[in-house]
Design a protein around this motif. Structure first.
Motif, PDB file in Angstrom:
ATOM      1  N   CYS B  38      -4.969   6.816  -7.921  1.00 54.69           N
ATOM      2  CA  CYS B  38      -4.808   6.440  -6.514  1.00 54.69           C
ATOM      3  C   CYS B  38      -4.002   5.141  -6.494  1.00 54.69           C
ATOM      4  CB  CYS B  38      -6.176   6.214  -5.873  1.00 54.69           C
ATOM      5  SG  CYS B  38      -6.109   5.478  -4.221  1.00 54.69           S
ATOM      6  N   LEU B  42      -3.520   0.883  -8.808  1.00 50.16           N
ATOM      7  CA  LEU B  42      -2.385   0.065  -9.259  1.00 50.16           C
ATOM      8  C   LEU B  42      -2.657  -1.419  -8.995  1.00 50.16           C
ATOM      9  CD1 LEU B  42       0.592   2.303  -8.069  1.00 50.16           C
ATOM     10  CD2 LEU B  42      -0.530   2.213 -10.312  1.00 50.16           C
ATOM     11  N   THR B 173      -8.957   9.249   3.860  1.00 46.64           N
ATOM     12  CA  THR B 173      -8.353   7.952   4.203  1.00 46.64           C
ATOM     13  C   THR B 173      -7.254   8.150   5.242  1.00 46.64           C
ATOM     14  OG1 THR B 173      -8.801   7.102   1.988  1.00 46.64           O
ATOM     15  CG2 THR B 173      -7.158   5.928   3.279  1.00 46.64           C
ATOM     16  N   TRP B 192       4.077   4.199   7.381  1.00 46.73           N
ATOM     17  CA  TRP B 192       4.765   3.532   6.266  1.00 46.73           C
ATOM     18  C   TRP B 192       4.127   3.976   4.955  1.00 46.73           C
ATOM     19  CZ3 TRP B 192       5.262   1.824  11.057  1.00 46.73           C
ATOM     20  CH2 TRP B 192       6.432   1.136  11.419  1.00 46.73           C
ATOM     21  N   CYS B 194       4.934   7.108   1.747  1.00 46.46           N
ATOM     22  CA  CYS B 194       4.798   8.560   1.589  1.00 46.46           C
ATOM     23  C   CYS B 194       4.102   8.897   0.284  1.00 46.46           C
ATOM     24  CB  CYS B 194       6.159   9.250   1.649  1.00 46.46           C
ATOM     25  SG  CYS B 194       6.901   9.151   3.286  1.00 46.46           S
ATOM     26  N   GLY B 195       3.155   8.062  -0.145  1.00 43.06           N
ATOM     27  CA  GLY B 195       2.246   8.445  -1.213  1.00 43.06           C
ATOM     28  C   GLY B 195       1.251   9.429  -0.630  1.00 43.06           C
ATOM     29  N   ALA B 196       0.240   9.784  -1.413  1.00 40.10           N
ATOM     30  CA  ALA B 196      -0.747  10.757  -0.929  1.00 40.10           C
ATOM     31  C   ALA B 196      -1.406  10.284   0.360  1.00 40.10           C
ATOM     32  CB  ALA B 196      -1.796  10.995  -2.011  1.00 40.10           C
ATOM     33  N   VAL B 197      -1.707   8.981   0.442  1.00 41.96           N
ATOM     34  CA  VAL B 197      -2.418   8.470   1.620  1.00 41.96           C
ATOM     35  C   VAL B 197      -1.533   8.566   2.868  1.00 41.96           C
ATOM     36  CG1 VAL B 197      -3.481   6.425   2.646  1.00 41.96           C
ATOM     37  CG2 VAL B 197      -3.936   6.996   0.252  1.00 41.96           C
ATOM     38  N   ASP B 217       9.745   5.669   3.654  1.00 42.05           N
ATOM     39  CA  ASP B 217       9.599   5.374   2.222  1.00 42.05           C
ATOM     40  C   ASP B 217      11.005   5.258   1.659  1.00 42.05           C
ATOM     41  OD1 ASP B 217       8.796   5.432  -0.647  1.00 42.05           O
ATOM     42  OD2 ASP B 217       6.876   6.168   0.102  1.00 42.05           O
ATOM     43  N   THR B 290       4.739  -6.801   3.461  1.00 41.00           N
ATOM     44  CA  THR B 290       6.028  -6.398   4.034  1.00 41.00           C
ATOM     45  C   THR B 290       5.904  -5.298   5.071  1.00 41.00           C
ATOM     46  OG1 THR B 290       6.715  -6.692   1.751  1.00 41.00           O
ATOM     47  CG2 THR B 290       8.393  -5.935   3.309  1.00 41.00           C
ATOM     48  N   LEU B 308      -4.089   0.920   6.452  1.00 42.71           N
ATOM     49  CA  LEU B 308      -4.846   1.678   5.450  1.00 42.71           C
ATOM     50  C   LEU B 308      -4.631   1.103   4.057  1.00 42.71           C
ATOM     51  CD1 LEU B 308      -4.216   5.421   6.385  1.00 42.71           C
ATOM     52  CD2 LEU B 308      -6.371   4.174   6.581  1.00 42.71           C
ATOM     53  N   VAL B 310      -4.454  -1.252   0.890  1.00 50.46           N
ATOM     54  CA  VAL B 310      -5.483  -2.210   0.479  1.00 50.46           C
ATOM     55  C   VAL B 310      -4.890  -3.613   0.354  1.00 50.46           C
ATOM     56  CG1 VAL B 310      -6.882  -2.921  -1.505  1.00 50.46           C
ATOM     57  CG2 VAL B 310      -7.107  -0.621  -0.577  1.00 50.46           C
ATOM     58  N   ALA B 333      -9.397  -0.514   7.731  1.00 49.65           N
ATOM     59  CA  ALA B 333     -10.708  -0.161   7.165  1.00 49.65           C
ATOM     60  C   ALA B 333     -10.506   0.463   5.802  1.00 49.65           C
ATOM     61  CB  ALA B 333     -11.471   0.816   8.063  1.00 49.65           C
ATOM     62  N   PHE B 375       2.817   7.283 -12.835  1.00 46.15           N
ATOM     63  CA  PHE B 375       2.442   7.113 -11.425  1.00 46.15           C
ATOM     64  C   PHE B 375       2.917   5.759 -10.916  1.00 46.15           C
ATOM     65  CE2 PHE B 375      -1.124   5.711  -8.507  1.00 46.15           C
ATOM     66  CZ  PHE B 375      -0.664   6.404  -7.404  1.00 46.15           C
ATOM     67  N   VAL B 383       3.735  11.833  -7.907  1.00 48.87           N
ATOM     68  CA  VAL B 383       3.016  11.384  -6.709  1.00 48.87           C
ATOM     69  C   VAL B 383       1.554  11.121  -7.067  1.00 48.87           C
ATOM     70  CG1 VAL B 383       2.265  12.013  -4.372  1.00 48.87           C
ATOM     71  CG2 VAL B 383       4.568  12.588  -5.137  1.00 48.87           C
TER      72      VAL B 383
END
Ligand SMILES: NC(=O)c1ccc[n+]([C@@H]2O[C@H](COP(=O)([O-])OP(=O)(O)OC[C@H]3O[C@@H](n4cnc5c(N)ncnc54)[C@H](O)[C@@H]3O)[C@@H](O)[C@H]2O)c1
Ligand SMILES: [Zn+2]
Ligand SMILES: [Zn+2]
Lengths: 158, 389
Positions: B38, B42, B173, B192, B194-197, B217, B290, B308, B310, B333, B375, B383
């Motif tokens: 996830c 990272l 999420t 903003w 285009c990862g999985a989330v 992205d 950013t 979303l 972190v 959150a 990843f 992805v």
């Protein structure tokens, strides 16, 4: 250096000294206040469940007479506010960082017990960490995190 | 058993560790079927999330089979195939009862550290630092799941392991971003990342009736994937002025809801990036905001920005004036997964949400360090790397 400059320096030095003293005094006052402050958790249960016959919930009952305990309903249907403090306020020295790191602040035990009482009343158990731990203290960072984790159950801002 | 351990900043390795055991009556032990990377990991690997110890097992998005149940477990049996929420909720504190599961009062075994960081501690999460409980992660052969009646969900028949896997973290999420961001029919939503989330936030927005969903992205494979599987439009921020493009596509108004799914290690193409990156690396700011800044800037008057991604601590140059003067709602959150997972599994089963396409690289747990390298650096269109023990 001329007289004026010297006087200014002396005054500045005195001012700084006085500020340091004031700061120390206010830190002592705060430590004393903290020692007398109630530590409180809100439990998602009715007051009658929290103190059924006026007896404090486990494990707070283990403190016997050493603790003052109060309960009152929390506003907005949020359950019960359970508060505890030591009858004999902890000395300001016990709140120092070294004493807290050494686990010698008596309030750590009270915080831990309040949290455990809440978890037991809400869920029927106190969640334990995994065993055996796999994290190691063989680096400086690892050591610091390990020590912080050992104290974390009794630390914080209740 | 084997497990992927954090051994220091940018150092991961597969180690032998003891198998987990039932510690509380309401625990189960799960044999891992699949566990995935996830974006949040990272931040840990790069050393931006503090409170890690060498030897900590990471990973929090997983599906597995129940092999042992504690005496207090009611809803699961040995043999059940379950997807487990990344955040652990007790189910009975005020926060859990009010569907704010990532704020649970009873699952962070290190409350003092969380309180030192945030004022109040958050819920425990698998494999995500001692500030969040120091609970063992899922990149292993087995994992212990506390409060399993609330956090483990049986996977419906007909949903394969790979499709179910992402219901653990990234799908809920993304759904939460659209849901708590207040996306409604007719809205224009910008996302903003285009990862999985980000992809899952975009899909949720489509399903909630948004009229246009625009994703931002720079990685061509991810932009293409978003168009194909999510049904959203895209913008490459390296070749386009994002704010101007969004204004043009929204009749000069700006998006109604802006969802940020990038996080504290955001990248940017402007000179501000060097400034932010330098400050970040010198720890003069803990996070690089950013994409949040851009979202606040682009959002329409009276719109909502939902974070979303972190973030761990303080950011620099935050446009608070825009929040006040444009009358924005700003929210964020960590995911309240238990609130959404059963509904999302049904939607996955019904084919409304595609998830398996996220698993671009599947490999053995033994190669997990390599998987994270792919990843992290987005090599070969990665992805999500997925590990099977
Ligand atoms: N709130 C939660 O509960 C929760 C749960 C899971 C993940 N997350 C967070 O969500 C974020 C995304 O997770 P992921 O797994 O999709 O990560 P990811 O690393 O796969 O994706 C992040 C994407 O953001 C893109 N990006 C970087 N800078 C950008 C910018 N300035 N503008 C637009 N896009 C930019 C990257 O190219 C990448 O595609 C992370 O911060 C992660 O920690 C939060
Ligand atoms: Zn995650
Ligand atoms: Zn809870």
């Amino acid at each position: 250096m001329n007289q004026l400059a010297r006087t200014a320096l002396v005054l500045a030095g005195a001012g700084a000294g006085a500020a340091v003293l004031r700061k120390a005094a206010s830190a002592r006052r705060r430590a004393r206040e903290d020692g007398e402050r109630w530590m409180v958790v809100t439990i998602n249960r009715a007051p009658t469940d929290v103190m059924p016959h006026g007896d404090p919930p486990s494990p707070l009952d283990e403190f016997g007479d050493a603790l003052e305990i109060t309960v009152r309903p929390a506003p907005g249907d949020r359950g019960t506010e359970l508060a505890a403090r030591l009858r004999e306020p902890a000395s300001p020295a016990s709140a120092s960082l070294p004493s807290r790191l050494a686990g010698k602040d008596p309030r750590q035990g009270v915080r831990r017990a309040l949290r455990e009482a809440k978890s037991l009343l809400e869920t029927g158990e106190v969640m334990l960490p995994d065993a055996p731990p796999t994290g190691r203290g063989d680096t400086v960072g690892g050591k610091v995190v390990g020590l912080a984790s050992r104290r974390a159950g009794g630390e914080g801002v209740l | 058993m084997r497990a992927l351990c954090w051994e220091g900043v940018n150092k991961l390795s597969v180690e032998q560790i003891p198998e987990p055991e039932i510690r509380n009556d309401q625990d189960i032990v799960v044999r891992l079927l699949l566990s995935t990377t996830c974006g949040s990991d990272l931040h840990i690997i790069g050393g931006y999330i503090p409170a890690m110890q060498p030897g900590d097992v990471i990973g929090h998005e997983f599906v597995g089979e129940v092999v042992e149940t504690g005496s207090g477990v009611r809803r699961h049996r040995v043999g059940d195939r379950v997807v487990v929420c990344s955040f652990i909720g007790c189910g009975r504190c005020w926060y859990c009862r009010n569907d704010m599961w990532s704020l649970c009062d009873n699952t962070n075994t290190n409350p003092g550290i969380g309180q030192a960081l945030f004022g109040y501690e958050t819920a425990g999460i698998f494999g995500y630092s001692h500030a969040m409980g120091g609970i063992r992660g899922s990149h292993a052969e087995y994992v212990r799941v506390p409060f399993a009646d609330y956090g483990a969900f049986s996977v419906p028949e007909g949903v394969d392991d790979l499709s179910a896997l992402f219901a653990s973290d990234s799908v809920p999420t993304g759904w939460m971003g659209a849901d708590l961001g207040g996306v409604k029919p007719g809205d224009v939503v910008a996302v903003w990342g285009c990862g999985a989330v980000g992809q899952m936030a975009a899909r949720a927005s489509v399903l909630k009736g948004a009229e246009r969903v625009i994703c931002i992205d720079r990685i061509p494979e991810r932009l293409a994937m978003t168009e194909t599987y999510i049904g959203a439009e895209t913008i490459d921020y390296t070749s386009t002025d994002v704010a101007a493009e969004l204004r043009e596509r929204t009749g000069g108004r700006g998006p109604d809801v802006c969802i940020e799914a990038v996080g504290m290690e955001a990248h940017s193409s402007g000179p501000g990036y060097l400034y932010d990156q330098a400050k970040h690396q010198l720890r003069l700011q803990t996070d690089r905001p950013t994409a949040v800044r851009q979202a606040v800037h682009a959002c329409r008057k009276g719109g909502t920005v939902f974070v979303l991604g972190v973030f761990a601590g303080a950011v620099d140059k935050f446009p608070l004036g825009m929040v006040v003067n444009k009358g924005l709602t700003l929210r964020g959150a960590q995911m309240h997964g238990q609130r959404y997972i059963p509904m999302l599994l049904e939607r996955i089963a019904a084919g409304e949400i595609s998830t398996a396409h996220l698993a671009t690289h599947t490999m053995s747990l033994d190669r997990a360090a390599k998987g994270y390298d792919m990843f992290k650096h987005k090599k070969d269109g990665c992805v999500r790397a997925v590990f099977h023990p």
